[in-house]
Motif scaffolding. Structure first.
Motif, PDB file in Angstrom:
ATOM      1  N   ASP A  90       0.915  -0.502   0.118  1.00  0.00           N
ATOM      2  CA  ASP A  90       0.599   0.040   0.132  1.00  0.00           C
ATOM      3  C   ASP A  90       1.271   1.074   0.072  1.00  0.00           C
ATOM      4  N   ASN A 110       1.273   3.511   3.047  1.00  0.00           N
ATOM      5  CA  ASN A 110       0.211   2.642   4.301  1.00  0.00           C
ATOM      6  C   ASN A 110       1.832   3.001   5.087  1.00  0.00           C
ATOM      7  N   GLN A 129       3.821  -0.154   6.887  1.00  0.00           N
ATOM      8  CA  GLN A 129       4.405  -0.414   5.835  1.00  0.00           C
ATOM      9  C   GLN A 129       5.340   0.140   5.145  1.00  0.00           C
TER      10      GLN A 129
END
Length: 479
Positions: free
Chosen positions: A380, A383, A386
């Motif tokens: 993502d 994100n 992440q």
């Protein structure tokens, strides 16, 4: 190609008619004053007629419009977004100017380079990295001095060995089709297996091959060889094409080209239908119908299947769009990290969350801004957690403060990012889709014979399409 359709993106039917600075900007429904029935019986605002309609306001479309003006053609550009540029998109992050799409130019890309010089736009070179980060034998990553890049370059030269024979004319990739027949069947992964690369060698070369191709098993060897040939078959130029940036970004260039085109442009007008009756073409976009003697379709190949071409197209158009040309999992991510971490060049191993990480040229007041590329379908791009994990793996101890990414595969008007053909597409498809079909001419960096995947290729393709569309328009019978 089978007739296809998608839900018409919402567009205001009460758009305000505006006078554009130099390009005749209007709202999608601002031209309408009375209703008219189309061939399918639906009622739309009154049809507005032009010599040529250009679908897409990227570099190919705007170039086509400018060249059509030189030929005396009255041209309309229909753009699905609220901006021009397409996959070239200048923006800001952490107070700095950045590019979410196309970024660099090079003297070997003569069309865009000459435009920048002609327009008086300054250029700036990105400084060299301070250090490199590569995969290790144990599976992790290690910091290396820049001399280590020679190992990667040696692998790259092995990878494309023979291109001088099967790709001797960079702007004519079909010249030795006899020699390409077997080569064009190969993925990058096939080539790695031919060379019997170790896992470590595969990881070292992946940032300049697999990452570009959307993965080792997606991208074709011939696409990499085309770029290699255009770079004069040497690593210095191959790496140098991603160094020089125009001051003011790509948006500054295309805005000037748009002004020179004199075209009327309608924003927020995604095209849903193109009807070629043999003498005229009607284009439906944003709740309005427009009419012209010919049409230049200058949207990415991946988007072709989103438009209903009612007269049908040869099967190769639909197949190429379904297979994808622009890398469908590509993402570009801007990452603000704490402190001054220098200028890294991170080469992600095959399948890593981040394939390539560079330092942005300009410094942020909060620390360092990194520019990252990923073709990992599971990442993502916005994100932060992440991204933090991915950065920690390659640059331990680095704290991510904020991120801003764009997933080009999820962009409905791109459905993918940079051009990288798949095996078989060069010989089987490229020549076919470059031919006009009825009163339709296709354009875009994806189908350029030269610098496919770069702005230079878009300009090449747009100019060529304009010449064909102008002739078709002149032969049209006015209603």
């Amino acid at each position: 190609m089978k007739e296809t359709s998608v839900k018409r993106a919402h567009a205001s039917r009460r758009a305000i008619l505006k006078a554009g600075a130099a390009a005749g900007l209007v709202g999608a429904a601002g031209l309408a004053s009375a209703g008219s029935a189309s061939a399918d019986g639906a009622t739309y605002p009154a049809v507005q007629s032009y010599d040529v309609i250009v679908i897409g306001g990227g570099f190919a479309g705007v170039t086509a419009a400018r060249e059509l003006r030189k030929k005396g053609k009255r041209t309309l550009i229909l753009e699905a977004r609220n901006r021009v540029g397409g996959r070239a998109w200048s923006s800001t992050f952490s107070g700095l100017p950045i590019e979410f799409g196309a970024t660099w130019i090079h003297p070997s890309q003569t069309l865009i380079w000459n435009e920048v010089q002609r327009l008086g736009i300054a250029r700036v070179d990105d400084p060299n990295p301070d250090y490199a980060v590569f995969a290790t034998e144990s599976g992790g990553y290690a910091r290396q001095d820049l001399a280590f890049l020679e190992h990667q370059d040696a692998l790259l030269r092995r990878f494309v060995e023979g291109a001088e024979q099967y790709m001797p004319r960079p702007y004519d990739p079909f010249h030795r089709a006899d020699l390409l027949a077997d080569v064009d069947k190969l993925t990058l992964g096939d080539r790695a297996r031919q060379l019997r690369l170790t896992t470590l060698e595969r990881n070292w070369v992946s940032a300049t091959t697999g990452a570009y191709g959307g993965g080792f098993e997606r991208g074709s060897l011939t696409q990499l060889a085309r770029w290699w040939a255009l770079c004069g078959y040497n690593t210095e130029t191959f790496h140098g094409i991603n160094v020089t940036r125009p001051v003011g970004g790509m948006s500054g260039i295309i805005t000037k080209l748009l002004a020179e085109s004199g075209a009327t442009i309608v924003y927020n007008a995604p095209v849903t239908k193109v009807a070629d009756n043999g003498s005229r073409v009607q284009v439906t976009a944003g709740g309005a119908v427009y009419d012209a003697g010919s049409v230049v379709v200058a949207v990415p190949v991946n988007v072709w299947n989103s438009i209903n071409f009612t007269a049908g197209l040869p099967a190769e158009f639909g197949r190429l769009s379904t297979e994808t040309v622009g890398v469908p999992t590509a993402k570009k991510i801007l990452i603000q990290v704490q402190g001054d971490i220098g200028r890294p060049l991170v080469n992600g191993k095959s399948g890593a969350p981040l394939d390539l990480v560079l330092a942005n040229t300009d410094k942020s007041s909060q620390g360092t801004v990194l520019v990252a590329f990923s073709v990992n379908p599971n990442l993502d791009a916005n994100n932060q957690s992440q991204i933090q994990r991915a950065i920690t793996e390659v640059l331990p101890g680095t704290k991510v403060l904020s991120v801003k990414g764009h997933d080009w595969g999820q962009d409905p008007y791109a459905k993918g990012a940079w051009t990288f053909m798949r095996p078989g597409q060069l010989l089987r498809s490229l020549r076919a889709v470059r031919q006009p079909h009825g009163r339709l001419v296709f354009a875009g960096s994806d189908i350029a014979t030269g610098w496919a995947g770069y702005v230079d290729g878009a300009i090449e393709s747009g100019a060529q399409a304009a010449a064909v569309a102008a002739n078709l328009s002149g032969a049209a019978a006015l209603a």
